[in-house]
Design a protein around this motif. Structure first.
Motif, PDB file in Angstrom:
ATOM      1  N   ALA B 176       0.839  -1.195   0.000  1.00  0.00           N
ATOM      2  CA  ALA B 176       0.000   0.000   0.000  1.00  0.00           C
ATOM      3  C   ALA B 176       0.876   1.248   0.000  1.00  0.00           C
ATOM      4  O   ALA B 176       0.579   2.251  -0.664  1.00  0.00           O
ATOM      5  N   ARG B 177       1.977   1.154   0.730  1.00  0.00           N
ATOM      6  CA  ARG B 177       2.909   2.274   0.764  1.00  0.00           C
ATOM      7  C   ARG B 177       3.463   2.519  -0.638  1.00  0.00           C
ATOM      8  O   ARG B 177       3.508   3.649  -1.125  1.00  0.00           O
ATOM      9  N   LEU B 178       3.861   1.415  -1.264  1.00  0.00           N
ATOM     10  CA  LEU B 178       4.383   1.474  -2.628  1.00  0.00           C
ATOM     11  C   LEU B 178       3.397   2.192  -3.553  1.00  0.00           C
ATOM     12  O   LEU B 178       3.765   3.092  -4.330  1.00  0.00           O
ATOM     13  N   ALA B 179       2.161   1.782  -3.485  1.00  0.00           N
ATOM     14  CA  ALA B 179       1.129   2.335  -4.356  1.00  0.00           C
ATOM     15  C   ALA B 179       0.955   3.829  -4.100  1.00  0.00           C
ATOM     16  O   ALA B 179       0.930   4.650  -5.032  1.00  0.00           O
ATOM     17  N   THR B 180       0.878   4.167  -2.824  1.00  0.00           N
ATOM     18  CA  THR B 180       0.636   5.552  -2.460  1.00  0.00           C
ATOM     19  C   THR B 180       1.826   6.432  -2.851  1.00  0.00           C
ATOM     20  O   THR B 180       1.668   7.538  -3.371  1.00  0.00           O
ATOM     21  N   GLU B 181       3.021   5.898  -2.583  1.00  0.00           N
ATOM     22  CA  GLU B 181       4.219   6.651  -2.954  1.00  0.00           C
ATOM     23  C   GLU B 181       4.272   6.890  -4.460  1.00  0.00           C
ATOM     24  O   GLU B 181       4.705   7.944  -4.928  1.00  0.00           O
ATOM     25  N   HIS B 182       3.814   5.893  -5.204  1.00  0.00           N
ATOM     26  CA  HIS B 182       3.800   6.048  -6.649  1.00  0.00           C
ATOM     27  C   HIS B 182       2.892   7.209  -7.059  1.00  0.00           C
ATOM     28  O   HIS B 182       3.262   8.047  -7.891  1.00  0.00           O
ATOM     29  N   LEU B 183       1.741   7.260  -6.452  1.00  0.00           N
ATOM     30  CA  LEU B 183       0.798   8.342  -6.750  1.00  0.00           C
ATOM     31  C   LEU B 183       1.394   9.694  -6.377  1.00  0.00           C
ATOM     32  O   LEU B 183       1.309  10.675  -7.127  1.00  0.00           O
ATOM     33  N   ILE B 184       2.020   9.721  -5.215  1.00  0.00           N
ATOM     34  CA  ILE B 184       2.628  10.965  -4.758  1.00  0.00           C
ATOM     35  C   ILE B 184       3.765  11.363  -5.703  1.00  0.00           C
ATOM     36  O   ILE B 184       3.934  12.534  -6.044  1.00  0.00           O
TER      37      ILE B 184
END
Lengths: 337, 337
Positions: B176-184
DNA sequence: TACGTGACTGGAAGCGCTTCCAGTTTCCGT
DNA sequence: ACGGAAACTGGAAGCGCTTCCAGTCACGTA
C-alpha cells in the motif's frame, strides 16, 4: 516444534480399564453397537468424558479398511486450469454434500507426470475410499488405473470417446439447443456459433446442440468458428465469422468468456447488440452480468454438479447401485438476446 | 459395485515369504533402511515386482503415527468466500510444493458450525500431520483448538489482533505504501483511499500503508471511505469520496475489484483517468488487465503464499525451527496511474 | 424344576506395517 | 589363528482399533 505435551491421547484400552469393562465393550459403546447394557454404556461414556477420549482415525481405518476420505482429482495438462472458477464451485458443492457425512475431501491436482503418479499411488495403496475425477481426456491412463485399483469412482463430465460407468454431467447439448432455439424464436435465421475446442466433450456437445436446433428448425448451420473457451479466443472467432458471414444476425457462443470477447468485437465493428446481432453465451458466470449489454446465457449449476457427484460416490461406496445423471440447464435472459 | 476382484492386495508378509526372508527384512528393503545384504534386497525387490506389492498407507500410518496428509482449512462465515480466485491460487501453490513430497492435501471448508466441528475432530483424532489455516478471524475458536491439539499449524495471513507463531503473509502495508508513494511521485497531493473492511488484518494493513506513505511525504490523508473488497463496494465508496472531496486527484483502492468499481464511477462522473484522477489497485488479479484503462496495481504472488506456507509446515512437521515470512509485493504499472 | 432363548460379556485374533532387540554371521587387524 | 567390531537377520512387541466367537447370565415357558 511447540509440540504439545508429549503425553499421548488416551486409548480405548485406557478408557475400558477406567470404566472397568473390556475393550470390546467400550468399542461397542463407541460404535453404538447393540448388546450393551445400560450400566456398561454409562460407565464407558463417563470414562470417555472424563478422559477426553477420541478414537484414533488411523487405527480405526486399519481395522475397518475404510479411510473416511474421498479424493477429488483434477487431471489435466495445464496446471493453471484449476484457477478456473469452475472448480471452486465444484468444490463448494462437494464440500456441502460431504458436510453431512463423516468423510473428508482430499484434493489432487494431477497435471504433471509426478502428480499423476502420486494420485495413482494414492489409489493403489488404498489411501482413499473413492474418487471423483474431473477434466480428464479420454485417453487419460487414470481411467484405466482407477478401474484396475477397484476404487469406486465417479466422473464429473464425460471424457471424449469414453462413457464412464458412473458420471454426472451438465446437459450441454440440451443447453446449446435451448440457446439456439431462443435465438431462432427471436426470428433470427442467420445464426452462427463460436464453439469450444471440438476435441473436448463439452465443446462437441454444445456444438451438437446448436446443430440439432438449427436443423430441427429447418435452418442450415450458418457458420462456425472454433474458439478455446477464452475471451481472446472468442474475440478472434468473432472476427473470423464477421469476415466470412457479414450478414449474420445472431451468435451462440459456447461459453460466457467467448461471448464476452464476441461482444467486444461486435461493438468495435459497429454492430449493435441485440438489435443487429443477438448473442447468447453458456455457463452463466459472473462475467455474464457485467458485459455490455448483460449477457443472455445458459445457466448450469456447478455446485449441484459437485453435490451430485458426491452423493453418487457415497452411494457407490455404500455398495448401492446408481445410475449416471445429466443435470438440467436453463436459459437466463438478460440484455444480449 | 464393480469392485475389482475380491482378492486383496498382497501384504508384506506374503512378499517376505515369497522372498524367503523375514517380514522385518522386507520392511527394511522397502524403507531403504541400512543393514540389508545385497542378496536380501534383490530377493525382496523381485518378490515385490512379481506380486505387484504396494505398502498399505493406513497400516503404515498406524505404525509410524504419520498420516501423510496435511490439511488446508478455510474457516469463514461465508461459504461462498471460497469461490474467490484467491484460494484457487493458494491451492495451486500448495499443490506445487506438495508435489515434491509424499504428502497429500486435504481441503476443509469450515464455514458452518458443522464444518468447524468436523475440522476440530479431524485435528483431534490425529487425522492429519499438520494444518494450514486461512481466512479466520482473530477470535476463531480454531486457533485455540489447533494449539491444544498440538498439531503443527501455519497461518496464511494473520488474523486481526492475533499474531500466530508461524505464518506467511503478503506485505500488505508495504504494498500500500508502494502504491501511495507512486501516486505521490506522480505529483498528486490530494490522494484518497478506498479501504477494505478495516476489521480485517488485510484491510487495516493496506490502510496503514497508505497513511504512512502520506505522512512520510508530509501530506495529510485526504479522504477515506470503507469498501468491502468488492466492485460494488468500491463504486459506492468512490461516489462518497467524489461527493466529499470533489478536488481529489488520485485514489488508492485496497483491491482491484474496488478499483474497477471506482473506475466505473469516475468515468460516469466525467473524470478522466489517469489525467484528472490517477488510480492504483491492489492484488493484480485478471480483472486489472481488463479495466478501462488497464489498472496500475500492486502485485502479490498468491501461489508463492501457498508454496511458502507449505514449506513452512513441512519444516515444522519435520521438527525444524522456522520463522514467519512476509512476502514482498511490487508495483505493476499499467494505464491508470 | 429344567430348559431353550436371547442379551450381554471379555478373550483373542486380526488389520498391515515399523522397529527394537538379541542373536548370528562376516570380516578385519593382529 | 583369534578376538572384536560391524553388518546382517528374524522374532516379537507394538501402533489403536474392530469383530468374531465362545461363554455367562437372567429370563420366560413348559
Amino acid at each position: 516444534m511447540a509440540a504439545a505435551a508429549p503425553r499421548r491421547q488416551p486409548t480405548l484400552d485406557q478408557v475400558a480399564e477406567r470404566a472397568g469393562v473390556s475393550r470390546s465393550a467400550a468399542s461397542r459403546v463407541i460404535n453404538k453397537a447393540p448388546h450393551v447394557s445400560r450400566a456398561t454404556r454409562d460407565a464407558v461414556e463417563r470414562a470417555i468424558k472424563e478422559m477426553g477420549y477420541l478414537p484414533d482415525r488411523t487405527a480405526r481405518a486399519l481395522a475397518t479398511r475404510q479411510t473416511g476420505i474421498v479424493a477429488l482429482a483434477v487431471s489435466h495438462d495445464d496446471p493453471e486450469l484449476f484457477a478456473d472458477p469452475f472448480f471452486a464451485q465444484v468444490i463448494v458443492g462437494v464440500s456441502a454434500a460431504l458436510e453431512e457425512t463423516d468423510l473428508h475431501l482430499l484434493l489432487c491436482l494431477a497435471s504433471s507426470g509426478r502428480g499423476r503418479s502420486r494420485l495413482t499411488n494414492l489409489l493403489q495403496t488404498r489411501g482413499v475410499d473413492g474418487v471423483m475425477l474431473m477434466a480428464l481426456r479420454g485417453d487419460d491412463p487414470l481411467t484405466h488405473i482407477v478401474r484396475q485399483a477397484g476404487v469406486p469412482a465417479v466422473y464429473g463430465g464425460r471424457p471424449l470417446h469414453f462413457e464412464p460407468q458412473w458420471y454426472v454431467d451438465s446437459d450441454n447439448a440440451g443447453g446449446a439447443r435451448l440457446a439456439t432455439e431462443h435465438l431462432i424464436g427471436l426470428g433470427r435465421t442467420r445464426v452462427v456459433t463460436i464453439t469450444g475446442q471440438i476435441c473436448t466433450e463439452v465443446g462437441e456437445a454444445r456444438y451438437r446442440g446448436y446443430r440439432e436446433a438449427m436443423i430441427m428448425a429447418g435452418l442450415t448451420p450458418h457458420g462456425t468458428a472454433e474458439g478455446d473457451f477464452t475471451e481472446a479466443g472468442g474475440a478472434a472467432a468473432m472476427r473470423t465469422l464477421l469476415d466470412r458471414h457479414p450478414d449474420l444476425d445472431a451468435v451462440f457462443a459456447a461459453s460466457d468468456n467467448m461471448a464476452a470477447g464476441a461482444l467486444r468485437v461486435l461493438a468495435e465493428a459497429g454492430r449493435s447488440v441485440p438489435a443487429d446481432v443477438a448473442v447468447v453465451g453458456f455457463d452463466d458466470l459472473q462475467i455474464a452480468e457485467r458485459t455490455e449489454p448483460p449477457l443472455t446465457t445458459v445457466h448450469q449449476s456447478i455446485q449441484d454438479l459437485g453435490k451430485e457427484m458426491t452423493r453418487m460416490l457415497l452411494g457407490l461406496i455404500a455398495g448401492q447401485e446408481r445410475s449416471s445423471i445429466i443435470l438440467p440447464t436453463r436459459l437466463v435472459q438478460r440484455g444480449s438476446a
